[in-house]
Write a protein that holds these residues in place. Structure first.
Motif, PDB file in Angstrom:
ATOM      1  N   MET A 278      51.956 -39.583  56.287  1.00 33.50           N
ATOM      2  CA  MET A 278      52.461 -38.152  56.566  1.00 33.50           C
ATOM      3  C   MET A 278      51.429 -37.513  57.754  1.00 33.50           C
ATOM      4  N   ALA A 279      50.669 -38.307  58.079  1.00 38.67           N
ATOM      5  CA  ALA A 279      49.584 -37.629  59.161  1.00 38.67           C
ATOM      6  C   ALA A 279      50.131 -36.666  60.263  1.00 38.67           C
ATOM      7  N   ASP A 280      51.436 -37.207  60.813  1.00 40.09           N
ATOM      8  CA  ASP A 280      51.685 -36.516  62.015  1.00 40.09           C
ATOM      9  C   ASP A 280      52.822 -35.428  61.444  1.00 40.09           C
ATOM     10  N   ARG A 281      53.106 -34.885  60.106  1.00 42.52           N
ATOM     11  CA  ARG A 281      53.826 -33.733  59.694  1.00 42.52           C
ATOM     12  C   ARG A 281      53.159 -32.667  59.696  1.00 42.52           C
ATOM     13  N   TYR A 282      54.034 -31.348  59.549  1.00 45.00           N
ATOM     14  CA  TYR A 282      53.454 -29.866  59.644  1.00 45.00           C
ATOM     15  C   TYR A 282      53.293 -29.676  58.147  1.00 45.00           C
ATOM     16  N   PRO A 283      52.825 -28.705  57.915  1.00 46.71           N
ATOM     17  CA  PRO A 283      52.571 -28.155  56.392  1.00 46.71           C
ATOM     18  C   PRO A 283      53.943 -27.614  56.253  1.00 46.71           C
ATOM     19  N   GLY A 284      54.811 -27.003  57.135  1.00 45.27           N
ATOM     20  CA  GLY A 284      56.006 -26.453  56.766  1.00 45.27           C
ATOM     21  C   GLY A 284      57.004 -27.510  56.301  1.00 45.27           C
ATOM     22  N   GLN A 285      56.711 -28.811  56.557  1.00 43.75           N
ATOM     23  CA  GLN A 285      57.616 -29.796  56.285  1.00 43.75           C
ATOM     24  C   GLN A 285      57.438 -30.751  54.975  1.00 43.75           C
ATOM     25  N   LEU A 286      56.199 -29.889  54.349  1.00 43.21           N
ATOM     26  CA  LEU A 286      55.845 -30.738  52.899  1.00 43.21           C
ATOM     27  C   LEU A 286      56.118 -29.581  51.882  1.00 43.21           C
ATOM     28  N   SER A 287      56.191 -30.554  50.731  1.00 44.82           N
ATOM     29  CA  SER A 287      56.444 -29.650  49.466  1.00 44.82           C
ATOM     30  C   SER A 287      55.018 -29.086  49.041  1.00 44.82           C
ATOM     31  N   GLY A 288      55.246 -28.416  47.910  1.00 47.33           N
ATOM     32  CA  GLY A 288      53.909 -27.632  47.308  1.00 47.33           C
ATOM     33  C   GLY A 288      52.935 -28.824  46.743  1.00 47.33           C
ATOM     34  N   GLY A 289      53.331 -29.609  46.193  1.00 46.56           N
ATOM     35  CA  GLY A 289      52.539 -30.512  45.800  1.00 46.56           C
ATOM     36  C   GLY A 289      51.772 -31.504  47.099  1.00 46.56           C
ATOM     37  N   GLN A 290      52.645 -31.684  48.063  1.00 45.91           N
ATOM     38  CA  GLN A 290      51.998 -32.538  49.028  1.00 45.91           C
ATOM     39  C   GLN A 290      50.972 -31.610  49.865  1.00 45.91           C
ATOM     40  N   GLN A 291      51.280 -30.153  49.957  1.00 46.49           N
ATOM     41  CA  GLN A 291      50.316 -29.274  50.680  1.00 46.49           C
ATOM     42  C   GLN A 291      48.996 -29.405  49.947  1.00 46.49           C
ATOM     43  N   GLN A 292      49.127 -29.381  48.535  1.00 57.44           N
ATOM     44  CA  GLN A 292      47.961 -29.182  47.771  1.00 57.44           C
ATOM     45  C   GLN A 292      47.041 -30.725  47.873  1.00 57.44           C
ATOM     46  N   ARG A 293      47.669 -31.823  47.997  1.00 52.82           N
ATOM     47  CA  ARG A 293      46.925 -32.996  48.449  1.00 52.82           C
ATOM     48  C   ARG A 293      46.084 -33.077  49.684  1.00 52.82           C
ATOM     49  N   VAL A 294      46.952 -32.345  50.742  1.00 49.77           N
ATOM     50  CA  VAL A 294      46.305 -32.123  52.131  1.00 49.77           C
ATOM     51  C   VAL A 294      45.083 -31.463  51.953  1.00 49.77           C
ATOM     52  N   ALA A 295      45.159 -30.365  51.283  1.00 49.96           N
ATOM     53  CA  ALA A 295      44.191 -29.206  50.825  1.00 49.96           C
ATOM     54  C   ALA A 295      42.972 -30.008  50.312  1.00 49.96           C
ATOM     55  N   LEU A 296      43.165 -30.941  49.273  1.00 47.12           N
ATOM     56  CA  LEU A 296      42.155 -31.614  48.590  1.00 47.12           C
ATOM     57  C   LEU A 296      41.674 -32.659  49.865  1.00 47.12           C
ATOM     58  N   ALA A 297      42.620 -33.259  50.605  1.00 48.38           N
ATOM     59  CA  ALA A 297      41.740 -34.366  51.464  1.00 48.38           C
ATOM     60  C   ALA A 297      40.976 -33.801  52.294  1.00 48.38           C
ATOM     61  N   ARG A 298      41.327 -32.344  52.816  1.00 49.66           N
ATOM     62  CA  ARG A 298      40.459 -31.661  53.732  1.00 49.66           C
ATOM     63  C   ARG A 298      39.046 -31.293  52.953  1.00 49.66           C
ATOM     64  N   ALA A 299      39.255 -31.034  51.901  1.00 48.59           N
ATOM     65  CA  ALA A 299      37.899 -30.705  51.202  1.00 48.59           C
ATOM     66  C   ALA A 299      36.933 -31.794  50.921  1.00 48.59           C
ATOM     67  N   LEU A 300      37.612 -32.967  50.939  1.00 48.59           N
ATOM     68  CA  LEU A 300      36.816 -34.441  50.559  1.00 48.59           C
ATOM     69  C   LEU A 300      36.493 -34.981  51.824  1.00 48.59           C
ATOM     70  N   VAL A 301      37.047 -34.623  53.202  1.00 52.61           N
ATOM     71  CA  VAL A 301      36.828 -35.617  54.189  1.00 52.61           C
ATOM     72  C   VAL A 301      35.394 -35.725  54.827  1.00 52.61           C
ATOM     73  N   PHE A 302      34.558 -34.540  54.453  1.00 55.25           N
ATOM     74  CA  PHE A 302      33.275 -34.650  55.151  1.00 55.25           C
ATOM     75  C   PHE A 302      32.193 -35.051  54.153  1.00 55.25           C
ATOM     76  N   ASP A 303      32.611 -35.917  53.184  1.00 50.01           N
ATOM     77  CA  ASP A 303      31.859 -36.248  51.975  1.00 50.01           C
ATOM     78  C   ASP A 303      30.922 -35.122  51.409  1.00 50.01           C
ATOM     79  N   PRO A 304      31.424 -34.051  50.734  1.00 51.96           N
ATOM     80  CA  PRO A 304      30.540 -32.912  50.377  1.00 51.96           C
ATOM     81  C   PRO A 304      29.989 -33.480  49.090  1.00 51.96           C
ATOM     82  N   GLN A 305      28.712 -32.862  48.929  1.00 52.97           N
ATOM     83  CA  GLN A 305      28.144 -33.165  47.372  1.00 52.97           C
ATOM     84  C   GLN A 305      28.802 -32.284  46.240  1.00 52.97           C
ATOM     85  N   LEU A 306      29.631 -31.101  46.438  1.00 56.15           N
ATOM     86  CA  LEU A 306      30.253 -30.393  45.547  1.00 56.15           C
ATOM     87  C   LEU A 306      31.512 -30.012  46.084  1.00 56.15           C
TER      88      LEU A 306
END
Length: 361
Positions: free
Chosen positions: A131-159
């Motif tokens: 779903m890399a090429d989709r826009y947030p408006g094309q996603l369900s709430g659960g899918q948007q939540q996953r994207v937000a989580l992926a964005r929080a993890l992508v830079f290898d944070p310590q917390l």
């Protein structure tokens, strides 16, 4: 987790917005590296303010916050290397999923090749690889939540800090995401700090839970200890279902005491706060720990007589609402296999095992 090298330490932290009332009072909290810690409490209890101070969006009025032994009390949010997930997801609607996830890497000026690799890894991590090429408006709430989580993890944070991230989802999806979040935490080994007012959510996912009320941590403990051994009335009532009985201590006997209920029965329980004879107390027991005795059962200790006023079907168990004279409504959770022979108006003999009856001043 290692208790000898905490990742985060709140040292005598206080927070006030108006200079008078403290939203957070003298907070001393240690967060271990790699743990899943939930901050649980009602609205206005101080849990979100604590998270915002850790994130750097709020500054303590007093005290300090240490990260790996270094004082970060005045360090701005963008220099803390923390991932954040909010309830509203905060995705950019004009960006694709991949662009949203890549945004923290763009800010950090990573080369495009590294960005693409990390974005794909983060997408796979949350099962959104196609779903890399989709826009947030094309996603369900659960899918948007996953994207937000992926964005929080992508830079290898310590917390990773999460503020009610599942609050906007329906019950079934929220429960599914709880299991997925816990599995992801176990897989990655990153420290998660999670704010919620939902006690079942906190119990499901966490290694430890800190229960807040009035700006103070009432209890911080493993989830099983928190549920089975609450240290005061507030924790007993806020975490899980709870049946209460009011009475007066007849006599104290070491770690236990005997309580005369207002309805006349005497019950033995664990004397949590050292109540002495004559003290008014509240007895607390989990509804699943109360036993409904068969008519031919001759057991005579720690017995309450109660009228059955309602039977509620919950799918995996029955919930019995019972009336005891002079007491709040008493609730019993009964496994389905034990449901035979019950009828409204029936007088039940209920046994409360002394080891599960907790007595609070």
């Amino acid at each position: 987790m290692s208790g000898s090298h905490p990742l985060v330490v709140f040292d005598s932290v206080q927070k006030t917005y108006d200079g008078h009332s403290l939203v957070v009072r003298d907070l001393n909290l240690t967060i271990e590296k790699g743990e899943f810690l939930s901050l649980l409490g009602p609205s206005g209890s101080g849990k979100t303010t604590t998270l915002m101070m850790l994130a750097g969006f709020e500054t303590p009025t007093a005290g300090r916050i240490l990260l790996g032994g270094t004082d970060i009390t005045r360090t701005p949010p963008h220099k803390r290397n923390f991932g954040m997930v909010f309830q509203n997801y905060a995705l950019f609607p004009h960006m694709t999923v991949a662009q949203n996830i890549a945004y923290p890497l763009t800010v950090r000026r990573l080369p495009p090749a590294q960005q693409a690799e990390r974005v794909q890894r983060a997408l796979d991590m949350v099962q959104m690889g196609r779903m890399a090429d989709r826009y947030p408006g094309q996603l369900s709430g659960g899918q948007q939540q996953r994207v937000a989580l992926a964005r929080a993890l992508v830079f290898d944070p310590q917390l990773v800090l999460m503020d009610e991230p599942l609050g906007a989802l329906d019950k079934q999806l929220r429960e599914h995401m709880q299991i997925e979040l816990k599995a992801l935490h176990r897989q990655l080994g990153i420290t998660f700090v999670y704010v919620t007012h939902d006690q079942s959510e906190a119990l499901t996912m966490s290694d430890r839970v800190a229960v807040f009320n009035g700006g103070v941590i009432q209890q911080i403990d493993r989830v099983d200890r928190l549920y089975e051994a609450p240290v005061n009335r507030f924790v007993a009532g806020f975490v899980g279902d709870n049946t209460t009985l009011d009475g007066t201590v007849e006599r104290a006997e070491g770690e236990q005491c005997v309580v005369r209920l207002d309805s006349g029965e005497s019950l033995r329980g664990v004397n949590i706060n050292g109540a002495e004879a004559g003290a008014r107390v509240q007895c607390s027991v989990r509804p699943e720990r109360v036993h409904v005795l068969a008519p031919n059962d001759t057991c005579a200790d720690n017995i309450i007589r109660a009228e059955l006023v309602d039977i509620i079907y919950f799918g995996d168990h029955l919930r019995l609402r019972c009336r005891v004279p002079g007491q709040p409504e008493l609730c019993v959770k009964l496994p389905l296999r034990e449901q035979g022979g019950l009828c409204l108006g029936q007088l039940l003999r209920l046994r409360v095992p002394p080891e599960y009856l907790r007595v609070y001043r």
